[in-house]
Motif scaffolding. Structure first.
Motif, PDB file in Angstrom:
ATOM      1  N   GLN A 257       0.915  -1.122  -0.070  1.00 56.16           N
ATOM      2  CA  GLN A 257       0.196  -0.369  -0.387  1.00 56.16           C
ATOM      3  C   GLN A 257       1.044   1.394   0.037  1.00 56.16           C
ATOM      4  O   GLN A 257       0.584   2.138  -0.661  1.00 56.16           O
ATOM      5  N   LEU A 258       2.316   1.026   1.104  1.00 52.78           N
ATOM      6  CA  LEU A 258       2.405   2.349   0.971  1.00 52.78           C
ATOM      7  C   LEU A 258       3.410   2.805  -0.810  1.00 52.78           C
ATOM      8  O   LEU A 258       3.720   4.003  -0.679  1.00 52.78           O
ATOM      9  N   LYS A 259       3.987   1.874  -0.889  1.00 52.15           N
ATOM     10  CA  LYS A 259       4.429   1.543  -2.659  1.00 52.15           C
ATOM     11  C   LYS A 259       3.645   2.137  -3.490  1.00 52.15           C
ATOM     12  O   LYS A 259       4.245   3.162  -4.724  1.00 52.15           O
ATOM     13  N   SER A 260       2.653   2.066  -3.750  1.00 51.12           N
ATOM     14  CA  SER A 260       1.470   2.103  -4.759  1.00 51.12           C
ATOM     15  C   SER A 260       1.043   3.682  -4.291  1.00 51.12           C
ATOM     16  O   SER A 260       0.156   4.462  -4.566  1.00 51.12           O
ATOM     17  N   ARG A 261       1.036   4.110  -2.759  1.00 52.86           N
ATOM     18  CA  ARG A 261       0.599   5.637  -2.364  1.00 52.86           C
ATOM     19  C   ARG A 261       1.166   6.405  -3.216  1.00 52.86           C
ATOM     20  O   ARG A 261       2.468   6.920  -3.304  1.00 52.86           O
ATOM     21  N   ARG A 262       0.505   8.242  -3.439  1.00 53.99           N
ATOM     22  CA  ARG A 262       0.805   8.567  -4.537  1.00 53.99           C
ATOM     23  C   ARG A 262       1.324   9.725  -3.280  1.00 53.99           C
ATOM     24  O   ARG A 262       0.463   9.824  -2.188  1.00 53.99           O
ATOM     25  N   GLY A 263       2.282  10.123  -3.415  1.00 54.62           N
ATOM     26  CA  GLY A 263       2.856  11.238  -2.933  1.00 54.62           C
ATOM     27  C   GLY A 263       4.142  10.577  -2.017  1.00 54.62           C
ATOM     28  O   GLY A 263       4.204  11.502  -0.960  1.00 54.62           O
ATOM     29  N   ILE A 264       4.324   9.406  -2.809  1.00 60.36           N
ATOM     30  CA  ILE A 264       5.797   8.441  -1.340  1.00 60.36           C
ATOM     31  C   ILE A 264       6.652   8.110  -2.652  1.00 60.36           C
ATOM     32  O   ILE A 264       5.494   7.027  -3.011  1.00 60.36           O
ATOM     33  N   HIS A 265       7.696   8.657  -2.430  1.00 59.92           N
ATOM     34  CA  HIS A 265       8.311   7.717  -3.425  1.00 59.92           C
ATOM     35  C   HIS A 265       9.317   7.102  -2.583  1.00 59.92           C
ATOM     36  O   HIS A 265       8.942   6.010  -1.993  1.00 59.92           O
ATOM     37  N   PRO A 266       9.602   6.050  -3.847  1.00 60.26           N
ATOM     38  CA  PRO A 266       9.281   4.290  -3.944  1.00 60.26           C
ATOM     39  C   PRO A 266      10.654   4.046  -2.552  1.00 60.26           C
ATOM     40  O   PRO A 266      11.042   2.982  -2.408  1.00 60.26           O
ATOM     41  N   LYS A 267      12.010   4.667  -3.075  1.00 59.25           N
ATOM     42  CA  LYS A 267      12.909   4.977  -2.321  1.00 59.25           C
ATOM     43  C   LYS A 267      13.055   5.316  -0.675  1.00 59.25           C
ATOM     44  O   LYS A 267      13.423   4.542  -0.210  1.00 59.25           O
TER      45      LYS A 267
END
Length: 391
Positions: A257-267
């Protein structure tokens, strides 16, 4: 034009010159757009008989003599709208300088205007119109331009004379002790060491959340602040308020969910995702008894009698404030007046109200007591509010 103080030896020398002064004036320039902590770029200082001196924090490394000066309680530190400057010194020393004379607070107490700008202060006290300058500039660049240096110098060039004028005015009005009291109340170390448990209240759109989600937001806000300090990045660079609110709504947070959340960079997810996930889970598991509340539960509201007296008392307070050239809200907020009167009439503890102490009590306290005890007449004479205390 150049910065005056660029070596440890030069700084120690000017600190020795200032150690017997009754007061020094201070200002700072800093940048904080991309950091959690403000990056100090320049310090300006002056005192009676000494024009502006600029100190280069990019060159100076030994601040001990300067900190000794700031901690010397025999020397008044004069600043204008000092909160952000004091944060700089708090971060350096772990405490703010003492004693402080904030010319913005003093000006409001002397009737020169609420939240007055530095330029307006100098105009009203000294009749000098400051040259306009660009305060939003890169203070970390070297060399500084002549315009930057003149602007920085002007921030303390006139403060000694303005301070003298304010002190004289405050003495003539009998308000010097009021100013000292108000400054000491407003400017404390606690300003820069807030309770982590209350950080969630500063998140935008917190009102969108249900009670069960506030505890998650509280945990996320503490985590974000700790991470921002650790990385020395603005809060929004760690997690935006919008993302914080959306994460708080989730019953369970997964890495996907974090990875797919807009506004959060994958790194960001790679480096901090597990820690954030654990924080979310711990907060979600807290019992209802530990949930924070958006609004504290209220007891019985003020009585009808207290509400009626508050309406009358507000008229009195506005007139007193008008005669003193002060904003009524500087004496007491209107919403606090009825609860204060209700507590007084009920014989309850009123010490939590600022109007029960110091200059506020001196200014209006006895009058409010007379009003509550029915020993006052308020009337209109020649289009002005007047009052008379009955013996």
């Amino acid at each position: 034009m150049q910065i005056d103080i660029t070596t440890n030896e030069a700084l120690a020398e000017i600190c020795a010159s200032a150690e017997n002064q009754p007061f020094i004036t201070l200002d700072t320039e800093f940048i904080r757009e991309r950091t959690y902590y403000p990056v100090l770029a320049l310090i300006q200082v002056s005192w009676p008989g000494q024009g502006p001196l600029l100190i280069d924090p990019l060159k100076v490394t030994d601040w001990d003599p300067f900190h000794v000066l700031l901690k010397n309680t025999d020397i008044v530190k004069v600043l204008h709208s000092s909160r952000q400057d004091l944060e700089i010194f708090y971060n350096q020393m772990g405490s703010i300088p003492q004693p402080i004379f904030d010319t913005q607070i003093a000006a409001s107490m002397c009737g020169l205007g609420d939240q007055i700008s530095y330029a307006a202060l100098i105009s009203k006290t000294l009749g000098i119109q400051l040259r306009k300058g660009d305060s939003f500039t890169n203070w970390l660049q070297r060399p500084l331009t002549d315009a930057q240096i003149r602007y920085a110098q002007d921030d303390v060039r006139y403060l000694p004379d303005a301070y003298d004028k304010l002190v004289a005015l405050a003495k003539s009005q009998g308000r010097l002790n009021w100013i000292r009291e108000e400054t000491a109340a407003q400017l404390t170390n606690d300003l820069f060491n807030p309770d982590p448990a209350g950080l969630w209240r500063k998140v935008k759109k917190v009102g969108q959340l249900k009670e069960k989600d506030l505890v998650v937001l509280q945990g996320l806000a503490i985590w974000r602040d700790q991470k921002a300090r650790e990385l020395d990045k603005p809060l929004r660079f760690v997690l935006s308020d919008e993302v914080m609110v959306e994460l708080a709504k989730m019953d369970k947070l997964t890495l996907d969910q974090l990875k797919s959340r807009r506004g959060i960079h994958p790194k960001f997810v790679q480096r901090h995702g597990e820690s954030l996930q654990e924080t979310h889970a711990r907060a979600r598991d807290l019992p209802r008894s530990q949930w924070p509340k958006l609004k504290e539960s209220k007891n019985r509201g003020p009585s009808d009698k207290a509400e009626a007296l508050a309406d009358l008392a507000w008229i009195l307070i506005k007139e007193i404030a008008h005669k003193a050239n002060m904003a009524p809200a500087n004496i007491i907020l209107k919403r606090d007046l009825a609860p204060f009167i209700d507590a007084t009439l009920s014989g309850k503890d009123t010490t939590k109200f600022a109007i029960s102490h110091g200059w506020r009590k001196e200014m209006v306290g006895s009058l409010l007591v007379s009003l509550m005890e029915g020993r006052m007449i308020i009337k209109v004479e020649s289009q002005h509010i007047t009052w008379e205390e009955l013996t």
